[in-house]
Design a protein around this motif. Structure first.
Motif, PDB file in Angstrom:
ATOM      1  N   ILE A 186     -10.834  -7.039 -19.399  1.00  0.00           N
ATOM      2  CA  ILE A 186     -10.715  -5.949 -20.377  1.00  0.00           C
ATOM      3  C   ILE A 186     -10.605  -6.507 -21.794  1.00  0.00           C
ATOM      4  N   ASP A 187      -9.882  -7.588 -21.949  1.00  0.00           N
ATOM      5  CA  ASP A 187      -9.693  -8.169 -23.279  1.00  0.00           C
ATOM      6  C   ASP A 187     -11.002  -8.659 -23.893  1.00  0.00           C
ATOM      7  N   LYS A 188     -12.016  -8.870 -23.070  1.00  0.00           N
ATOM      8  CA  LYS A 188     -13.317  -9.313 -23.583  1.00  0.00           C
ATOM      9  C   LYS A 188     -14.194  -8.132 -24.031  1.00  0.00           C
ATOM     10  N   LEU A 189     -13.719  -6.894 -23.795  1.00  0.00           N
ATOM     11  CA  LEU A 189     -14.515  -5.704 -24.099  1.00  0.00           C
ATOM     12  C   LEU A 189     -13.818  -4.855 -25.161  1.00  0.00           C
ATOM     13  N   PRO A 190     -14.073  -5.129 -26.429  1.00  0.00           N
ATOM     14  CA  PRO A 190     -13.363  -4.412 -27.503  1.00  0.00           C
ATOM     15  C   PRO A 190     -13.650  -2.918 -27.565  1.00  0.00           C
ATOM     16  N   HIS A 191     -14.761  -2.481 -26.979  1.00  0.00           N
ATOM     17  CA  HIS A 191     -15.123  -1.069 -27.085  1.00  0.00           C
ATOM     18  C   HIS A 191     -14.981  -0.307 -25.767  1.00  0.00           C
ATOM     19  N   ALA A 192     -14.409  -0.919 -24.766  1.00  0.00           N
ATOM     20  CA  ALA A 192     -14.266  -0.252 -23.472  1.00  0.00           C
ATOM     21  C   ALA A 192     -13.238   0.877 -23.552  1.00  0.00           C
ATOM     22  N   GLU A 193     -13.481   1.911 -22.784  1.00  0.00           N
ATOM     23  CA  GLU A 193     -12.548   3.038 -22.655  1.00  0.00           C
ATOM     24  C   GLU A 193     -11.736   2.793 -21.382  1.00  0.00           C
ATOM     25  N   VAL A 194     -10.454   2.504 -21.538  1.00  0.00           N
ATOM     26  CA  VAL A 194      -9.605   2.101 -20.409  1.00  0.00           C
ATOM     27  C   VAL A 194      -8.493   3.122 -20.200  1.00  0.00           C
ATOM     28  N   HIS A 195      -8.324   3.539 -18.951  1.00  0.00           N
ATOM     29  CA  HIS A 195      -7.296   4.531 -18.617  1.00  0.00           C
ATOM     30  C   HIS A 195      -6.460   4.034 -17.448  1.00  0.00           C
ATOM     31  N   GLU A 196      -5.158   4.218 -17.546  1.00  0.00           N
ATOM     32  CA  GLU A 196      -4.248   3.975 -16.436  1.00  0.00           C
ATOM     33  C   GLU A 196      -3.579   5.311 -16.112  1.00  0.00           C
ATOM     34  N   VAL A 197      -3.971   5.908 -15.000  1.00  0.00           N
ATOM     35  CA  VAL A 197      -3.507   7.252 -14.661  1.00  0.00           C
ATOM     36  C   VAL A 197      -2.343   7.183 -13.683  1.00  0.00           C
ATOM     37  N   ASP A 198      -1.580   8.251 -13.635  1.00  0.00           N
ATOM     38  CA  ASP A 198      -0.370   8.296 -12.811  1.00  0.00           C
ATOM     39  C   ASP A 198      -0.734   8.576 -11.349  1.00  0.00           C
ATOM     40  N   MET A 199      -1.438   7.635 -10.743  1.00  0.00           N
ATOM     41  CA  MET A 199      -1.899   7.755  -9.366  1.00  0.00           C
ATOM     42  C   MET A 199      -1.821   6.378  -8.708  1.00  0.00           C
ATOM     43  N   GLY A 200      -2.120   6.308  -7.408  1.00  0.00           N
ATOM     44  CA  GLY A 200      -2.191   5.047  -6.704  1.00  0.00           C
ATOM     45  C   GLY A 200      -3.617   4.552  -6.622  1.00  0.00           C
ATOM     46  N   HIS A 201      -3.942   3.857  -5.540  1.00  0.00           N
ATOM     47  CA  HIS A 201      -5.309   3.348  -5.377  1.00  0.00           C
ATOM     48  C   HIS A 201      -6.300   4.470  -5.094  1.00  0.00           C
ATOM     49  N   TRP A 202      -5.838   5.518  -4.445  1.00  0.00           N
ATOM     50  CA  TRP A 202      -6.720   6.624  -4.059  1.00  0.00           C
ATOM     51  C   TRP A 202      -7.011   7.480  -5.286  1.00  0.00           C
ATOM     52  N   LEU A 203      -8.075   7.134  -6.012  1.00  0.00           N
ATOM     53  CA  LEU A 203      -8.349   7.731  -7.318  1.00  0.00           C
ATOM     54  C   LEU A 203      -9.411   8.819  -7.310  1.00  0.00           C
ATOM     55  N   VAL A 204     -10.373   8.745  -6.402  1.00  0.00           N
ATOM     56  CA  VAL A 204     -11.516   9.666  -6.477  1.00  0.00           C
ATOM     57  C   VAL A 204     -11.108  11.012  -5.880  1.00  0.00           C
ATOM     58  N   THR A 205     -10.461  11.817  -6.716  1.00  0.00           N
ATOM     59  CA  THR A 205      -9.878  13.095  -6.287  1.00  0.00           C
ATOM     60  C   THR A 205     -10.123  14.168  -7.340  1.00  0.00           C
ATOM     61  N   LYS A 206      -9.788  15.407  -6.977  1.00  0.00           N
ATOM     62  CA  LYS A 206      -9.862  16.521  -7.930  1.00  0.00           C
ATOM     63  C   LYS A 206      -8.930  16.274  -9.118  1.00  0.00           C
ATOM     64  N   GLN A 207      -7.805  15.620  -8.851  1.00  0.00           N
ATOM     65  CA  GLN A 207      -6.859  15.319  -9.922  1.00  0.00           C
ATOM     66  C   GLN A 207      -7.498  14.442 -10.991  1.00  0.00           C
TER      67      GLN A 207
ATOM     68  N   ILE B 200       0.860  -1.178   0.000  1.00  0.00           N
ATOM     69  CA  ILE B 200       0.000   0.000   0.000  1.00  0.00           C
ATOM     70  C   ILE B 200       0.899   1.231   0.000  1.00  0.00           C
ATOM     71  N   ASP B 201       0.397   2.334  -0.579  1.00  0.00           N
ATOM     72  CA  ASP B 201       1.201   3.550  -0.612  1.00  0.00           C
ATOM     73  C   ASP B 201       0.918   4.406   0.623  1.00  0.00           C
ATOM     74  N   GLU B 202       1.616   5.542   0.696  1.00  0.00           N
ATOM     75  CA  GLU B 202       1.535   6.399   1.878  1.00  0.00           C
ATOM     76  C   GLU B 202       0.118   6.900   2.120  1.00  0.00           C
ATOM     77  N   SER B 203      -0.559   7.361   1.056  1.00  0.00           N
ATOM     78  CA  SER B 203      -1.907   7.914   1.227  1.00  0.00           C
ATOM     79  C   SER B 203      -2.880   6.840   1.697  1.00  0.00           C
ATOM     80  N   LEU B 204      -2.776   5.643   1.129  1.00  0.00           N
ATOM     81  CA  LEU B 204      -3.671   4.560   1.519  1.00  0.00           C
ATOM     82  C   LEU B 204      -3.370   4.101   2.947  1.00  0.00           C
ATOM     83  N   TYR B 205      -2.107   4.158   3.325  1.00  0.00           N
ATOM     84  CA  TYR B 205      -1.722   3.800   4.691  1.00  0.00           C
ATOM     85  C   TYR B 205      -2.408   4.712   5.708  1.00  0.00           C
ATOM     86  N   HIS B 206      -2.371   6.016   5.457  1.00  0.00           N
ATOM     87  CA  HIS B 206      -2.978   6.966   6.397  1.00  0.00           C
ATOM     88  C   HIS B 206      -4.494   6.808   6.463  1.00  0.00           C
ATOM     89  N   ILE B 207      -5.095   6.564   5.310  1.00  0.00           N
ATOM     90  CA  ILE B 207      -6.545   6.353   5.281  1.00  0.00           C
ATOM     91  C   ILE B 207      -6.900   5.099   6.081  1.00  0.00           C
TER      92      ILE B 207
END
Length: 284
Positions: free
Chosen positions: A253-274, A184-191
């Motif tokens: 994901i490989d079963k969904l040819p039309h899915a919109e997939v993103h890998e962002v430069d963040m950790g597990h804590w994703l629901v943010t202003k960023q 786990i990363d630092e932010s997830l540790y504190h949470i």
């Protein structure tokens, strides 16, 4: 279809009384008109997604549910043993049926973050013909997470989980070691640390993970339904997320040819202003 009780810029609340389960509390917010049922991550409430105000909330009217042992949702008269045995998967459908009673049977969308993605996925499994969009962030449920499996199914894991719940020092020590090995990363540790600093909070962790342990989406069936009904999918992962990384979800994901997939430069804590800014920029 008209949605009763929509208030655009002011969050309002409501309850669903679910027979045999309890009273599920939900928050309403968002300036859009499309109904979106949303399910938050551990330690949060149904208001978690309010930070996505420029991206998600302009398109949808969110019904954000508090998980049981979170916010104002109250489990019914369940014994500790019933909780440990887990909430039967068909009870997820009861959420939707009670919501339909209040707002009428209509098309809707779903959103889930972390453990909340399990509920969103099961709703797709049950109501694919009525669902327009699915948004998942750092989702649990797309692959077997061995940590939760160990704690809630394996005898030694169940024993250790219960011991940690009762101990003032075992849980903090475990978290420190997980951070030390970069699980786990630092932010997830504190949470997480803030969720185990009292015996009541530790018991809530224990009960929450056991209550949801039977909520396992059938990902093969869900992928087929998504493709059949052309459900728009947006899947977002944190590049530095060691809990639910994108690589673990690739068979789905490989079963969904039309899915919109993103890998962002963040950790597990994703629901943010960023993340909100990232999603807004995608639309430009």
């Amino acid at each position: 279809m008209h949605i009763k009780g929509v208030i655009l810029n002011i969050a309002v609340m409501g309850f669903l009384d679910i027979p045999g389960l309890g009273r599920a509390h939900y928050h309403q917010y968002g300036t859009g008109s499309k109904p979106l049922l949303a399910f938050h991550g551990y330690g949060m409430t149904g208001r978690q997604f309010h930070v996505l105000e420029k991206s998600v909330l302009t398109a949808y009217h969110v019904y954000g549910f508090d998980h049981f042992f979170h916010g104002e949702s109250k489990l019914g008269d369940w014994t500790g043993q019933q909780i440990i045995e887990g909430m039967p998967k068909p009870m997820v459908k009861a959420y939707m049926e009670e919501w339909f009673k209040q707002y009428g049977r209509q098309r809707f969308s779903v959103m889930g973050y972390s453990i909340g993605a399990n509920v969103a996925l099961i709703l797709v499994e049950e109501y694919a013909d009525l669902i327009d969009d699915m948004i998942l962030m750092a989702p649990d449920g797309l692959s077997v997470y061995k940590g939760f499996q160990f704690l809630t199914y394996q005898p030694i894991g169940k024993y250790l989980f219960k011991r940690v719940t009762k101990s003032k020092w075992l849980a903090p020590a475990l978290l420190k070691n997980l951070k030390k090995v970069n699980f786990i990363d630092e932010s997830l540790y504190h949470i997480a640390y803030n969720e185990i600093d009292t015996e009541q909070k530790r018991q809530d962790v224990y009960y929450t993970l056991n209550l949801i342990r039977l909520l396992k989406p059938d990902t093969t069936k869900i992928a087929q339904l998504i493709n059949r009904y052309h459900i728009k999918c947006r899947l977002i992962f944190g590049r530095h997320d060691n809990l639910f990384p994108m690589k673990a979800a690739m068979p789905f994901i490989d079963k969904l040819p039309h899915a919109e997939v993103h890998e962002v430069d963040m950790g597990h804590w994703l629901v943010t202003k960023q993340l909100d800014e990232y999603l807004v920029n995608l639309q430009q």
